[in-house]
Design a protein around this motif. Structure first.
Motif, PDB file in Angstrom:
ATOM      1  N   ALA A 181       0.830  -1.207   0.000  1.00  0.00           N
ATOM      2  CA  ALA A 181       0.000   0.000   0.000  1.00  0.00           C
ATOM      3  C   ALA A 181       0.863   1.255   0.000  1.00  0.00           C
ATOM      4  N   ARG A 182       1.929   1.283   0.790  1.00  0.00           N
ATOM      5  CA  ARG A 182       2.818   2.450   0.839  1.00  0.00           C
ATOM      6  C   ARG A 182       3.556   2.628  -0.480  1.00  0.00           C
ATOM      7  N   ARG A 183       3.944   1.507  -1.095  1.00  0.00           N
ATOM      8  CA  ARG A 183       4.619   1.606  -2.387  1.00  0.00           C
ATOM      9  C   ARG A 183       3.665   2.133  -3.457  1.00  0.00           C
ATOM     10  N   ALA A 184       2.413   1.650  -3.416  1.00  0.00           N
ATOM     11  CA  ALA A 184       1.421   2.139  -4.380  1.00  0.00           C
ATOM     12  C   ALA A 184       1.166   3.630  -4.185  1.00  0.00           C
ATOM     13  N   GLU A 185       1.140   4.053  -2.914  1.00  0.00           N
ATOM     14  CA  GLU A 185       0.965   5.482  -2.643  1.00  0.00           C
ATOM     15  C   GLU A 185       2.133   6.286  -3.188  1.00  0.00           C
ATOM     16  N   PHE A 186       3.348   5.795  -2.970  1.00  0.00           N
ATOM     17  CA  PHE A 186       4.535   6.500  -3.466  1.00  0.00           C
ATOM     18  C   PHE A 186       4.509   6.597  -4.989  1.00  0.00           C
ATOM     19  N   GLN A 216       4.822  15.671  -0.420  1.00  0.00           N
ATOM     20  CA  GLN A 216       4.024  14.474  -0.175  1.00  0.00           C
ATOM     21  C   GLN A 216       4.737  13.224  -0.662  1.00  0.00           C
ATOM     22  N   ARG A 217       5.527  13.351  -1.731  1.00  0.00           N
ATOM     23  CA  ARG A 217       6.284  12.197  -2.195  1.00  0.00           C
ATOM     24  C   ARG A 217       7.365  11.827  -1.169  1.00  0.00           C
ATOM     25  N   SER A 218       7.993  12.816  -0.566  1.00  0.00           N
ATOM     26  CA  SER A 218       8.986  12.539   0.476  1.00  0.00           C
ATOM     27  C   SER A 218       8.332  11.871   1.681  1.00  0.00           C
ATOM     28  N   ARG A 219       7.147  12.347   2.044  1.00  0.00           N
ATOM     29  CA  ARG A 219       6.420  11.723   3.153  1.00  0.00           C
ATOM     30  C   ARG A 219       6.074  10.280   2.818  1.00  0.00           C
ATOM     31  N   ALA A 220       5.620  10.050   1.582  1.00  0.00           N
ATOM     32  CA  ALA A 220       5.284   8.685   1.170  1.00  0.00           C
ATOM     33  C   ALA A 220       6.519   7.794   1.165  1.00  0.00           C
ATOM     34  N   SER A 221       7.655   8.363   0.778  1.00  0.00           N
ATOM     35  CA  SER A 221       8.906   7.596   0.786  1.00  0.00           C
ATOM     36  C   SER A 221       9.290   7.212   2.210  1.00  0.00           C
ATOM     37  N   GLU A 222       9.135   8.139   3.144  1.00  0.00           N
ATOM     38  CA  GLU A 222       9.445   7.837   4.539  1.00  0.00           C
ATOM     39  C   GLU A 222       8.532   6.740   5.081  1.00  0.00           C
ATOM     40  N   GLU A 413      -5.529  10.455  -2.304  1.00  0.00           N
ATOM     41  CA  GLU A 413      -4.479   9.428  -2.242  1.00  0.00           C
ATOM     42  C   GLU A 413      -4.247   8.985  -0.799  1.00  0.00           C
ATOM     43  N   LEU A 414      -4.258   9.924   0.123  1.00  0.00           N
ATOM     44  CA  LEU A 414      -4.079   9.579   1.533  1.00  0.00           C
ATOM     45  C   LEU A 414      -5.223   8.707   2.045  1.00  0.00           C
ATOM     46  N   ARG A 415      -6.444   9.016   1.606  1.00  0.00           N
ATOM     47  CA  ARG A 415      -7.587   8.209   2.040  1.00  0.00           C
ATOM     48  C   ARG A 415      -7.510   6.790   1.477  1.00  0.00           C
ATOM     49  N   LEU A 416      -7.015   6.655   0.249  1.00  0.00           N
ATOM     50  CA  LEU A 416      -6.862   5.320  -0.331  1.00  0.00           C
ATOM     51  C   LEU A 416      -5.808   4.517   0.437  1.00  0.00           C
ATOM     52  N   THR A 417      -4.690   5.150   0.715  1.00  0.00           N
ATOM     53  CA  THR A 417      -3.646   4.450   1.473  1.00  0.00           C
ATOM     54  C   THR A 417      -4.147   4.061   2.849  1.00  0.00           C
ATOM     55  N   ASP A 418      -4.861   4.977   3.495  1.00  0.00           N
ATOM     56  CA  ASP A 418      -5.404   4.679   4.821  1.00  0.00           C
ATOM     57  C   ASP A 418      -6.381   3.512   4.752  1.00  0.00           C
ATOM     58  N   ALA A 419      -7.195   3.467   3.700  1.00  0.00           N
ATOM     59  CA  ALA A 419      -8.147   2.369   3.544  1.00  0.00           C
ATOM     60  C   ALA A 419      -7.425   1.034   3.344  1.00  0.00           C
ATOM     61  N   LEU A 420      -6.361   1.053   2.532  1.00  0.00           N
ATOM     62  CA  LEU A 420      -5.605  -0.181   2.305  1.00  0.00           C
ATOM     63  C   LEU A 420      -4.922  -0.663   3.582  1.00  0.00           C
ATOM     64  N   VAL A 421      -4.374   0.278   4.336  1.00  0.00           N
ATOM     65  CA  VAL A 421      -3.719  -0.096   5.594  1.00  0.00           C
ATOM     66  C   VAL A 421      -4.745  -0.658   6.580  1.00  0.00           C
ATOM     67  N   ARG A 422      -5.889  -0.008   6.651  1.00  0.00           N
ATOM     68  CA  ARG A 422      -6.935  -0.510   7.545  1.00  0.00           C
ATOM     69  C   ARG A 422      -7.430  -1.889   7.108  1.00  0.00           C
ATOM     70  N   GLN A 423      -7.528  -2.094   5.809  1.00  0.00           N
ATOM     71  CA  GLN A 423      -7.979  -3.397   5.319  1.00  0.00           C
ATOM     72  C   GLN A 423      -6.977  -4.498   5.669  1.00  0.00           C
TER      73      GLN A 423
END
Length: 458
Positions: A181-186, A216-222, A413-423
């Motif tokens: 999920a984090r990689r997809a977000e990045f 936001q890309r740097s945050r996603a990378s972290e 994008e943040l909501r999608l990542t959050d949904a994937l992490v929650r799933q």
């Protein structure tokens, strides 16, 4: 033309064949070293039960309890002692005794100065206790109860170990999903950044919006780095539970269906209850053993003795047999105080048993509630991901067309990542909740008992 040289030794060929038949990736490392293979949850549980240090410790405790039971049982068997010794003396009393034992007495011997004698003494003695107030029987009962308690403790260890392995396995699955999920977000934010740069160069986007995408890309990378670290850490925890120091962990979570959901409505089948019940029986036996000190003991003995003197060159033998009764009239209230201690210990175990039943009953209720919550969370997060994916896809197209702001796309994008992490968390919690239910019901993972699981592992 060159002649083919003959191979001097078949060893290289044998090594080649061995490496083809037994590839390195399929070899399980020895406990405490390494492992490199693809793991299923069931295989991991079996491996842990066989190789984890916790399993080894439990097995040795059972061995010790069995040995103590044999020690208690030895009280019902006779004892045979053999002894031998050699001495020389000119002490009148001892010398005269040697002369009598060797059968070399005559009228010429001076009683005050029988002279120097020697004696080779060999003795066999048989001892048997006929009665001691039931202390031996109580001691055997206590040892058998302790052995049963230890066996039930091992079952508890196996249940907990099986659950911990399944939980660690699901944490690897969860961590792996979160990495994806984090990689997809990045990747999604990177693609949106490329679009933002193109629009900025075309004069369609403010520089602040483009810089916002870079942040936001740097945050996603972290976040991706953190999730990858968590993924590797979960693998290390998994190997530690298996009793392995290192190895490449490849999981195969799709090979087996979800475990059967039990109905933990009877906490009495939990081995902890049986173990404490055995401890209570042990305390009762120890109380009886202490009370037996008020009664006398009756022992029997039979003895055979052979004496030989090299100086006199004579030999003699003798035997003795009889009974011995012993009764302790007064011991300074020691037996009474010891009995009071045993009574208090018995009462304490009884209270512990009542407390344990309440605790396990609460534990089962919590496991049932956690399972019901996990079922609902899994259904909600699945729907959440479907909606978030569709929303993200639409928002990316609209951003390309300049119909929405960059901040709106980033929020999507943040909501999608959050949904994937929650799933991923909901899926893992669902599997862990089932495993916890099985543990709470006193069932091993993937089988009713650990013995059945190990016996049917093939």
């Amino acid at each position: 033309m060159k002649k083919l040289t003959r191979i001097a030794s078949p060893l290289p060929l044998l090594l080649l064949v061995f490496s083809m038949v037994f590839p390195a990736t399929s070899v399980i490392g020895s406990p405490g070293t390494t492992a490199s293979r693809s793991w299923t949850p069931r295989e991991a549980v079996i491996f842990a039960l066989q190789n984890s240090p916790d399993s080894g410790i439990a097995a040795q405790r059972i061995n010790a309890a069995s040995a103590r039971r044999d020690m208690a049982d030895a009280a019902f068997r006779p004892r045979l002692n053999l002894s031998a010794g050699y001495d020389q003396t000119n002490n009148p009393m001892f010398s005269f005794g040697n002369i009598l034992n060797q059968g070399s007495f005559d009228e010429t011997i001076d009683f005050n100065n029988p002279g120097r004698t020697d004696n080779l003494n060999m003795k066999a003695e048989l001892l048997y206790r006929f009665y001691n107030g039931g202390r031996d029987e109580a001691g055997l009962d206590a040892a058998e109860s302790a052995q049963l308690s230890t066996e039930k403790d091992r079952q508890t260890t196996y249940l907990q170990l099986g659950f911990e392995v399944v939980r660690a396995f699901q944490h690897i699955v969860q961590a792996g999903d979160q990495v994806s999920a984090r990689r997809a977000e990045f990747e999604a934010i990177s693609a949106s950044l490329d679009v933002a740069v193109a629009r900025y160069e075309a004069g369609e986007l403010l520089k602040a919006d483009m810089l916002n995408f870079q942040v936001q890309r740097s945050r996603a990378s972290e976040n991706l780095i953190i999730s990858q670290h968590q993924h590797e850490l979960s693998k290390k925890i998994f190997l530690n539970l298996l009793g392995l120091e290192e190895g490449d962990v490849v999981i195969n979570s799709e090979s087996e269906s979800t475990q059967t959901v039990p109905s933990p409505n009877n906490y009495l089948q939990r081995p902890e209850i049986a173990a404490l019940q055995a401890e209570r029986a042990r305390a009762e036996a120890e109380l009886q053993q202490s009370a037996g000190q008020r009664y006398p003991t009756l022992d029997g003995f039979a003895r055979y003795q052979y004496d030989y003197g090299f100086i006199n060159d004579d030999a003699g033998d003798s035997w003795a047999a009889g009974l011995m009764l012993n009764y302790n009239l007064y011991d300074g209230q020691y037996s009474r105080a010891e009995t009071a201690v045993k009574k208090a210990a018995l009462q304490s175990v009884s209270e512990q048993l009542s407390k344990l039943k309440l605790a396990i009953n609460l534990e089962i209720q919590q496991a049932e509630l956690n399972y019901n919550q996990a079922v609902e969370r899994r259904a909600v997060t699945e729907q959440m991901v479907l909606v978030a994916r569709e929303s993200a896809q639409l928002s990316r197209e609209r951003f390309k067309q300049g119909l929405i702001l960059s901040s709106d796309l980033i929020d999507v994008e943040l909501r999608l990542t959050d949904a994937l992490v929650r799933q991923s968390a909901a899926k893992a919690n669902y599997e862990i909740a089932i495993a916890d239910l099985r543990r709470a019901a006193g069932l091993q993972q993937f089988s009713d008992t650990s013995a059945d699981l190990l016996e049917n592992q093939l």
